[in-house]
Design a protein around this motif. Sequence first.
Motif, mmCIF file in Angstrom:
data_model
loop_
_atom_site.group_PDB
_atom_site.id
_atom_site.type_symbol
_atom_site.label_atom_id
_atom_site.label_comp_id
_atom_site.label_asym_id
_atom_site.label_seq_id
_atom_site.Cartn_x
_atom_site.Cartn_y
_atom_site.Cartn_z
ATOM 1 N N ARG A 32 0.812 -1.214 0.000
ATOM 2 C CA ARG A 32 0.000 0.000 0.000
ATOM 3 C C ARG A 32 0.847 1.267 0.000
ATOM 4 N NH1 ARG A 32 -4.008 -1.247 4.267
ATOM 5 N NH2 ARG A 32 -4.340 -3.037 2.908
ATOM 6 N N GLY A 33 2.075 1.166 0.515
ATOM 7 C CA GLY A 33 2.951 2.327 0.509
ATOM 8 C C GLY A 33 3.207 2.860 -0.887
ATOM 9 N N GLN A 34 3.194 1.940 -1.898
ATOM 10 C CA GLN A 34 3.417 2.384 -3.273
ATOM 11 C C GLN A 34 2.309 3.332 -3.739
ATOM 12 O OE1 GLN A 34 3.816 -1.012 -5.806
ATOM 13 N NE2 GLN A 34 5.209 -2.091 -4.420
ATOM 14 N N TYR A 35 1.115 3.155 -3.210
ATOM 15 C CA TYR A 35 -0.024 3.938 -3.664
ATOM 16 C C TYR A 35 -0.205 5.216 -2.860
ATOM 17 C CZ TYR A 35 -1.039 -0.186 -6.381
ATOM 18 O OH TYR A 35 -0.933 -1.229 -7.271
ATOM 19 N N MET A 36 0.586 5.384 -1.793
ATOM 20 C CA MET A 36 0.511 6.630 -1.037
ATOM 21 C C MET A 36 0.908 7.810 -1.917
ATOM 22 S SD MET A 36 1.921 5.739 2.757
ATOM 23 C CE MET A 36 1.008 4.638 3.845
ATOM 24 N N LEU A 45 5.556 11.204 0.212
ATOM 25 C CA LEU A 45 6.202 10.343 -0.779
ATOM 26 C C LEU A 45 7.374 9.588 -0.161
ATOM 27 C CD1 LEU A 45 6.157 12.728 -3.874
ATOM 28 C CD2 LEU A 45 4.749 10.695 -3.513
ATOM 29 N N ILE A 46 8.137 10.278 0.667
ATOM 30 C CA ILE A 46 9.251 9.619 1.353
ATOM 31 C C ILE A 46 8.730 8.527 2.287
ATOM 32 C CG2 ILE A 46 11.093 9.954 3.052
ATOM 33 C CD1 ILE A 46 11.473 12.773 1.900
ATOM 34 N N MET A 95 2.891 17.180 8.973
ATOM 35 C CA MET A 95 1.658 16.547 8.507
ATOM 36 C C MET A 95 1.943 15.372 7.585
ATOM 37 S SD MET A 95 -0.465 20.061 7.732
ATOM 38 C CE MET A 95 -1.472 19.231 6.505
ATOM 39 N N GLY A 96 2.941 15.528 6.707
ATOM 40 C CA GLY A 96 3.243 14.485 5.733
ATOM 41 C C GLY A 96 3.681 13.174 6.355
ATOM 42 N N PHE A 97 4.339 13.233 7.497
ATOM 43 C CA PHE A 97 4.772 12.024 8.181
ATOM 44 C C PHE A 97 3.661 11.392 9.017
ATOM 45 C CE2 PHE A 97 9.306 13.586 7.814
ATOM 46 C CZ PHE A 97 9.723 12.533 7.029
ATOM 47 N N LEU A 98 2.499 12.029 9.070
ATOM 48 C CA LEU A 98 1.434 11.533 9.942
ATOM 49 C C LEU A 98 0.177 11.091 9.196
ATOM 50 C CD1 LEU A 98 1.700 14.200 12.794
ATOM 51 C CD2 LEU A 98 2.015 11.739 13.084
ATOM 52 N N MET A 99 -0.257 11.839 8.192
ATOM 53 C CA MET A 99 -1.578 11.654 7.620
ATOM 54 C C MET A 99 -1.806 10.243 7.080
ATOM 55 S SD MET A 99 -3.309 14.426 8.065
ATOM 56 C CE MET A 99 -4.617 14.328 6.858
#
Length: 519
Positions: free
Chosen positions: A143-147, A328-329, A381-385
């Motif tokens: 699922r990480g690929q689709y983030m 993305l990271i 926010m990017g590391f949490l959402m």
Amino acid sequence: MAQNASAEAAAVPTGPRREVLIILPGLLLAIMLAMLDQLVVSTALPRIVGDLGGVTHLSWVVTAYVLASTVTTPLYGKLGDLYGRKRLLIIAIVIFLVGSALSGLSHTMDQLIMFRALQGLGAGGLLVGAIATIGDLVSPRERGQYMGYIMASMTLAMIAGPLVGGYITDSLSWRWIFYINMPIGGAALIYLALTLHLPRHVVKHKIDYLGAALLAVAASSLVLLTTWGGTQYPWRSAQIMGLGAIAIASTAGFIAVERRAAEPVLPLHVFRNRNFSLVTAMSFLLGLAMFGALTFLPLYQQTVQHLSATQSGLMLIPLMLGSTVTTLIAGRVTTRTGRYKALPIIGGAVMTVAMYLLTMLKVDTSLITSGLFFVVLGVGMGFLMQITTLVAQNSVGPQDMGVASSSRTFFQQIGGSIGVSAFGAIFAHQLTGEMHAKLPSVHLNAGSGQLNPVVVAHLPAAIKDVVFAAITHATTTVFFFAAPAAAAVFVLACFLKEVPLRGRAPAEQTAPEAPELVG
């Protein structure tokens, strides 16, 4: 029969990459639809309240939408688990579009708040339906690929929303910010109707209407309590004490009903999982800090910083870009390593720093400085959402995928709803109190529409300086109260346990993991 439905849901295999990529554009349009509306409206709020009411009504334009979407989110998640995602997602889009059209036709603040609530009834199913569908089709490890795809859609909405909202508000009318939903929603509706083909679970079941009603009463009472307490009614008044009693009683009743319900709208057993409970609490605090505080930035930007609505939207781009890059990271890290614990810890720490920085805003703060503050907030926010969604879905079996997605979204939205209400009360109290103290002979009512950007720009210089200082102080006070919530997210993230993300498995091997008991 309910157990058979769960077994069938658990047996649905993850789809091949080509099938997922075909469906993905329609799901991303649904996500973008919900995100776009919040951000378009946020930028235009100062003009809306200046035309229809006043700044004290500002929070209700947001609260009505968020509250309606919040109370319906768990029901959409559960019904999606029972009936399948497609039907519920299409219904949600239709309701949202009807609410959008009526909101654009509003002529009073009461009408706008009512139709925004109708929008919210549809919005409750948009994010949950899209995210849960991706959860059905893609394993947690993959699922990480689709983030990246998800965040790209959200970023497009985040960047386009303020810009489009500002441009339309400046060039046409704020009413058109609602009409813009029609072509996007229509495209999503047609695309999903043609491409989304998921198994239907046709079984006998009993919908937990009583649980859903009690949950709605509890959430509504809590939001009204935070909205009216200390502003419209004293904290010790009968009205506020009554709302508190209703919130407690309905919450207790909800828990009792869910323990006995055959198909609970929010199964309590998922909270036995330590990680699920932690990310649920983190989502609540994240919504409280983020949505509650950011609601009041456009008024500061369009009055104190002398920005137009379009320029106010442009100033949010640094926040969105910071959030996009870090998401993305985070997605790449989770896909390659299967590890995630460090990411929300970093996000909570960075977001706390950002809230502290935003308490330092001044009347003469430069656009570059405030833009850098927004970048820091976006990184947090990017590391949490998306990570909180990923951990929530990985903490339950496939048969509870919709419940996991809707529960995390529900608690984030209820946090945001309470944040907007509570911070709105703080903002209005601070603003009116300071203005009355420094301008006792000037009758400038903050709640009558007299503080919209156009009127403020034409005030005498001496009065304008006081108004700018009052708005700035009220804005920084909101961030001061939001900072502890961000710090609490960091603390909770430290207690997450690194549970391996599930990879793709054959249908017959897809089964819920044994829950990790809290304590």
